[in-house]
Write a protein that holds these residues in place. Structure first.
Motif, mmCIF file in Angstrom:
data_model
loop_
_atom_site.group_PDB
_atom_site.id
_atom_site.type_symbol
_atom_site.label_atom_id
_atom_site.label_comp_id
_atom_site.label_asym_id
_atom_site.label_seq_id
_atom_site.Cartn_x
_atom_site.Cartn_y
_atom_site.Cartn_z
ATOM 1 N N GLY A 62 1.237 -1.051 -0.277
ATOM 2 C CA GLY A 62 -0.302 0.438 0.363
ATOM 3 C C GLY A 62 0.593 1.697 -0.070
ATOM 4 O O GLY A 62 -0.046 1.924 -0.851
ATOM 5 N N LEU A 63 1.829 0.845 1.066
ATOM 6 C CA LEU A 63 2.765 2.460 0.620
ATOM 7 C C LEU A 63 3.300 2.686 -0.206
ATOM 8 O O LEU A 63 3.922 3.654 -0.597
ATOM 9 N N VAL A 64 3.379 1.208 -1.263
ATOM 10 C CA VAL A 64 4.386 1.716 -2.742
ATOM 11 C C VAL A 64 3.589 2.291 -3.249
ATOM 12 O O VAL A 64 3.767 2.848 -4.681
ATOM 13 N N PHE A 65 2.766 2.160 -3.620
ATOM 14 C CA PHE A 65 1.311 2.466 -4.316
ATOM 15 C C PHE A 65 1.170 4.248 -3.956
ATOM 16 O O PHE A 65 0.255 4.822 -5.023
ATOM 17 N N GLY A 66 1.073 4.003 -1.976
ATOM 18 C CA GLY A 66 1.200 5.742 -2.106
ATOM 19 C C GLY A 66 2.151 6.505 -2.768
ATOM 20 O O GLY A 66 2.178 7.783 -2.960
ATOM 21 N N TRP A 67 3.441 5.948 -3.037
ATOM 22 C CA TRP A 67 3.925 6.727 -3.599
ATOM 23 C C TRP A 67 3.930 6.813 -5.158
ATOM 24 O O TRP A 67 5.209 8.054 -5.161
ATOM 25 N N MET A 68 3.417 5.562 -5.577
ATOM 26 C CA MET A 68 3.294 6.247 -7.166
ATOM 27 C C MET A 68 2.496 7.178 -6.884
ATOM 28 O O MET A 68 2.525 7.915 -7.858
ATOM 29 N N GLY A 69 0.675 6.972 -5.921
ATOM 30 C CA GLY A 69 0.426 8.060 -6.111
ATOM 31 C C GLY A 69 1.306 9.832 -6.088
ATOM 32 O O GLY A 69 0.703 10.117 -7.060
ATOM 33 N N ASP A 70 1.892 9.458 -5.028
ATOM 34 C CA ASP A 70 2.587 10.996 -4.780
ATOM 35 C C ASP A 70 3.241 11.372 -6.248
ATOM 36 O O ASP A 70 3.611 12.657 -6.003
ATOM 37 N N VAL A 71 3.844 10.470 -6.920
ATOM 38 C CA VAL A 71 5.039 11.106 -7.950
ATOM 39 C C VAL A 71 4.108 11.672 -9.075
ATOM 40 O O VAL A 71 3.812 12.549 -9.872
ATOM 41 N N ALA A 84 -5.521 6.184 -9.538
ATOM 42 C CA ALA A 84 -5.671 4.371 -9.850
ATOM 43 C C ALA A 84 -4.435 4.658 -8.410
ATOM 44 O O ALA A 84 -4.559 3.384 -7.995
ATOM 45 N N ALA A 85 -3.022 4.803 -8.746
ATOM 46 C CA ALA A 85 -2.400 4.439 -7.584
ATOM 47 C C ALA A 85 -3.036 4.613 -5.942
ATOM 48 O O ALA A 85 -3.162 3.357 -5.481
ATOM 49 N N PHE A 86 -3.292 5.414 -5.999
ATOM 50 C CA PHE A 86 -3.788 5.573 -4.813
ATOM 51 C C PHE A 86 -5.365 4.818 -4.105
ATOM 52 O O PHE A 86 -5.366 3.812 -3.242
ATOM 53 N N LEU A 87 -6.441 4.269 -5.186
ATOM 54 C CA LEU A 87 -7.387 3.799 -5.529
ATOM 55 C C LEU A 87 -6.922 2.305 -4.624
ATOM 56 O O LEU A 87 -6.820 1.487 -4.161
ATOM 57 N N VAL A 141 -13.589 8.762 -9.621
ATOM 58 C CA VAL A 141 -13.912 8.917 -8.377
ATOM 59 C C VAL A 141 -14.981 8.443 -7.361
ATOM 60 O O VAL A 141 -14.768 8.577 -6.178
ATOM 61 N N ILE A 142 -16.250 8.292 -7.757
ATOM 62 C CA ILE A 142 -17.487 7.385 -7.178
ATOM 63 C C ILE A 142 -16.690 6.308 -6.382
ATOM 64 O O ILE A 142 -16.705 5.753 -5.488
ATOM 65 N N LEU A 143 -16.222 5.789 -7.313
ATOM 66 C CA LEU A 143 -15.497 3.927 -7.102
ATOM 67 C C LEU A 143 -13.591 4.689 -5.858
ATOM 68 O O LEU A 143 -14.252 3.709 -4.956
ATOM 69 N N TYR A 144 -13.368 5.523 -6.521
ATOM 70 C CA TYR A 144 -12.745 5.839 -4.930
ATOM 71 C C TYR A 144 -12.951 6.601 -4.090
ATOM 72 O O TYR A 144 -12.644 5.908 -2.394
ATOM 73 N N ILE A 145 -14.093 6.893 -3.659
ATOM 74 C CA ILE A 145 -15.078 7.448 -2.673
ATOM 75 C C ILE A 145 -15.587 5.654 -1.803
ATOM 76 O O ILE A 145 -15.770 6.151 -0.836
ATOM 77 N N VAL A 146 -15.661 5.195 -2.718
ATOM 78 C CA VAL A 146 -16.149 3.781 -2.329
ATOM 79 C C VAL A 146 -14.953 2.887 -1.362
ATOM 80 O O VAL A 146 -15.175 2.229 -0.522
ATOM 81 N N ALA A 147 -14.191 3.262 -2.409
ATOM 82 C CA ALA A 147 -12.945 1.885 -1.738
ATOM 83 C C ALA A 147 -12.087 2.824 -0.467
ATOM 84 O O ALA A 147 -12.248 1.974 0.940
ATOM 85 N N ILE A 148 -12.251 4.029 -0.319
ATOM 86 C CA ILE A 148 -11.577 4.805 0.875
ATOM 87 C C ILE A 148 -12.569 4.907 2.103
ATOM 88 O O ILE A 148 -12.082 5.212 2.807
#
Length: 229
Positions: A62-71, A84-87, A141-148
């Motif tokens: 999860g932290l690896v994909f967080g890093w990808m999202g940050d970049v 997508a990376a944060f999702l 964005v709907i998918l992201y809201i559901v996931a988080i």
């Protein structure tokens, strides 16, 4: 000095430098420090847990994909890739939290229904605020809201399977993720927010740290064989 302590100091130094760079408008320093936030947490997680067990591996991924999202969010026209990376990162956190959620506890303990209802209400309202500006991003964005939202709910349901400190660190980290992403979405899609970057990144840093700390505290509880709260 133990390497775990050094890793902790390094993380907080990077975090402080990054927040300072935002406050002082030092773009070059922001560019160097932001991509180091998640890797420094991953290093801390590795030193504390050895990434042993599926739970710690999932948090690390999860932290690896967080890093990808940050970049990705640092690049122009890469917002969807960052989303997508944060999702994916949230899905990995959900899977990790599910490993510490017993189905029978969901039947026996109904406390999770309150945060579920609150998150559903907030998510529905917040999407309504964002919708006029989303365009083709409406479905992502709907998918992201559901996931988080699911990530926060399952961070809550693990409370009977770990110690109190681990539960609180993870749960509040998950909530701060919602807060951070809400600031980001409002600033991007609704209206300019003064000091938006500082609000977004300070809550985001604490969110990722809280989730990482929760994993570390759970591992320490297992090693010491303390009773679960």
């Amino acid at each position: 000095m133990k390497k775990q302590v050094i890793a902790d100091i390094v993380f907080w130094l990077i975090a402080a430098l990054h927040l300072y760079s935002i406050y002082a408008h030092k773009i070059d320093l922001q560019t160097w420090t932001k991509p180091l936030i998640c890797p420094s947490l991953l290093l801390l997680l590795f030193f504390e847990t050895g990434l042993k067990g599926k739970f710690n591996k999932l948090i690390g991924l999860g932290l690896v994909f967080g890093w990808m999202g940050d970049v990705f969010l640092m690049l122009q026209d890469a917002f969807v890739l960052g989303l997508a990376a944060f999702l994916i990162g949230h899905v990995l956190y959900i899977y990790a939290f599910l490993l510490q959620t017993k189905p029978q506890n969901l039947t026996r303990h109904k406390g999770y229904l309150l945060p579920t209802g609150l998150l559903a209400t907030y998510g529905f309202y917040f999407f309504g605020v964002l919708k006029p500006s989303l365009g083709i991003l409406e479905i992502p964005v709907i998918l992201y809201i559901v996931a988080i939202s699911a990530m926060v709910i399952f961070a809550f349901t693990r409370r009977t399977q770990t110690n109190l400190a681990s539960f609180l660190a993870t749960f509040f980290g998950a909530i701060l993720f919602v807060v951070s992403d809400s600031f980001l979405a409002i600033n991007k899609f609704v209206a300019y927010m003064p000091n938006a970057s500082l609000l977004i990144m300070s809550t985001y840093i604490l969110a990722q740290y809280g989730i990482t700390l929760g994993a570390i505290l759970h591992a320490k509880r297992k090693n010491k064989q303390l009773p679960a709260h």
